[in-house]
Design a protein around this motif. Structure first.
Motif, PDB file in Angstrom:
ATOM      1  N   UNK A  56      -0.214 -25.264   2.326  1.00  0.00           N
ATOM      2  CA  UNK A  56       1.117 -25.003   2.866  1.00  0.00           C
ATOM      3  C   UNK A  56       1.565 -23.652   2.331  1.00  0.00           C
ATOM      4  N   UNK A  57       2.109 -22.823   3.222  1.00  0.00           N
ATOM      5  CA  UNK A  57       2.567 -21.481   2.849  1.00  0.00           C
ATOM      6  C   UNK A  57       4.079 -21.415   3.020  1.00  0.00           C
ATOM      7  N   UNK A  58       4.753 -21.007   1.967  1.00  0.00           N
ATOM      8  CA  UNK A  58       6.197 -20.807   2.005  1.00  0.00           C
ATOM      9  C   UNK A  58       6.436 -19.300   2.083  1.00  0.00           C
ATOM     10  N   UNK A  59       7.231 -18.895   3.041  1.00  0.00           N
ATOM     11  CA  UNK A  59       7.471 -17.470   3.293  1.00  0.00           C
ATOM     12  C   UNK A  59       8.964 -17.207   3.310  1.00  0.00           C
ATOM     13  N   UNK A  60       9.365 -16.106   2.703  1.00  0.00           N
ATOM     14  CA  UNK A  60      10.741 -15.646   2.771  1.00  0.00           C
ATOM     15  C   UNK A  60      10.727 -14.275   3.422  1.00  0.00           C
ATOM     16  N   UNK A  61      11.575 -14.115   4.416  1.00  0.00           N
ATOM     17  CA  UNK A  61      11.685 -12.828   5.109  1.00  0.00           C
ATOM     18  C   UNK A  61      13.099 -12.288   4.981  1.00  0.00           C
ATOM     19  N   UNK A  62      13.196 -10.987   4.969  1.00  0.00           N
ATOM     20  CA  UNK A  62      14.470 -10.300   5.090  1.00  0.00           C
ATOM     21  C   UNK A  62      14.396  -9.563   6.412  1.00  0.00           C
ATOM     22  N   UNK A  63      15.151 -10.040   7.380  1.00  0.00           N
ATOM     23  CA  UNK A  63      14.995  -9.620   8.766  1.00  0.00           C
ATOM     24  C   UNK A  63      13.545  -9.909   9.164  1.00  0.00           C
ATOM     25  N   UNK A  64      12.775  -8.923   9.554  1.00  0.00           N
ATOM     26  CA  UNK A  64      11.371  -9.152   9.914  1.00  0.00           C
ATOM     27  C   UNK A  64      10.411  -8.789   8.784  1.00  0.00           C
ATOM     28  N   UNK A  65      10.954  -8.325   7.663  1.00  0.00           N
ATOM     29  CA  UNK A  65      10.122  -7.864   6.555  1.00  0.00           C
ATOM     30  C   UNK A  65       9.737  -9.030   5.648  1.00  0.00           C
ATOM     31  N   UNK A  66       8.442  -9.188   5.380  1.00  0.00           N
ATOM     32  CA  UNK A  66       7.960 -10.220   4.473  1.00  0.00           C
ATOM     33  C   UNK A  66       8.395  -9.859   3.061  1.00  0.00           C
ATOM     34  N   UNK A  67       9.236 -10.727   2.447  1.00  0.00           N
ATOM     35  CA  UNK A  67       9.796 -10.436   1.132  1.00  0.00           C
ATOM     36  C   UNK A  67       9.092 -11.193   0.015  1.00  0.00           C
ATOM     37  N   UNK A  68       8.691 -12.447   0.277  1.00  0.00           N
ATOM     38  CA  UNK A  68       8.064 -13.239  -0.769  1.00  0.00           C
ATOM     39  C   UNK A  68       7.273 -14.403  -0.213  1.00  0.00           C
ATOM     40  N   UNK A  69       6.337 -14.907  -1.038  1.00  0.00           N
ATOM     41  CA  UNK A  69       5.489 -16.027  -0.628  1.00  0.00           C
ATOM     42  C   UNK A  69       5.179 -16.934  -1.802  1.00  0.00           C
ATOM     43  N   UNK A  70       4.744 -18.129  -1.467  1.00  0.00           N
ATOM     44  CA  UNK A  70       4.183 -19.078  -2.413  1.00  0.00           C
ATOM     45  C   UNK A  70       3.289 -20.012  -1.599  1.00  0.00           C
ATOM     46  N   UNK A  71       2.142 -20.379  -2.149  1.00  0.00           N
ATOM     47  CA  UNK A  71       1.271 -21.327  -1.460  1.00  0.00           C
ATOM     48  C   UNK A  71       1.073 -22.566  -2.316  1.00  0.00           C
ATOM     49  N   UNK A  72       0.867 -23.687  -1.639  1.00  0.00           N
ATOM     50  CA  UNK A  72       0.553 -24.951  -2.285  1.00  0.00           C
ATOM     51  C   UNK A  72      -0.727 -25.468  -1.648  1.00  0.00           C
ATOM     52  N   UNK A  73      -1.755 -25.672  -2.462  1.00  0.00           N
ATOM     53  CA  UNK A  73      -3.036 -26.199  -1.994  1.00  0.00           C
ATOM     54  C   UNK A  73      -3.252 -27.568  -2.621  1.00  0.00           C
ATOM     55  N   UNK A  74      -3.562 -28.565  -1.774  1.00  0.00           N
ATOM     56  CA  UNK A  74      -3.778 -29.935  -2.235  1.00  0.00           C
ATOM     57  C   UNK A  74      -5.112 -30.430  -1.682  1.00  0.00           C
ATOM     58  N   UNK A  75      -5.913 -31.017  -2.543  1.00  0.00           N
ATOM     59  CA  UNK A  75      -7.203 -31.575  -2.144  1.00  0.00           C
ATOM     60  C   UNK A  75      -6.990 -32.745  -1.187  1.00  0.00           C
TER      61      UNK A  75
END
Length: 87
Positions: A42-61
């Motif tokens: 699962x990928x969590x994304x934060x954008x400011x307008x259309x600009x990619x500002x931050x991310x975090x990923x969660x990987x589960x077996x």
């Protein structure tokens, strides 16, 4: 959002992580779903307008759901110290 993702977003994330980290925990192929039967990502994304500002990923077996990890915790330099992780 869950992997697999669209190719255009995979390219954007790969470039973002290369800029922030010099590389990535997840390959482009993994973002497109090559490991889908082994791991849920699962990928969590934060954008400011259309600009990619931050991310975090969660990987589960998929085989051992109690086993997982966080990765790709990244903030583009100009968005740091603005509290985007709280949104």
């Amino acid at each position: 959002m869950n992997v697999p993702i669209q190719e255009s977003l995979a390219n954007e994330l790969t470039a973002f992580w290369k800029d922030v980290f010099g590389g990535s925990d997840l390959s482009r192929d993994e973002l497109l779903g090559s490991e889908y039967r082994y791991n849920a990502v699962r990928i969590y994304i934060n954008r400011s307008d259309d600009d990619l500002a931050g991310t975090c990923t969660l990987t589960v077996s998929n085989k051992i759901p109690s086993l997982g990890g966080l990765g790709g915790v990244a903030t583009k330099h100009r968005f740091r110290r603005l509290g985007i992780a709280t949104r």
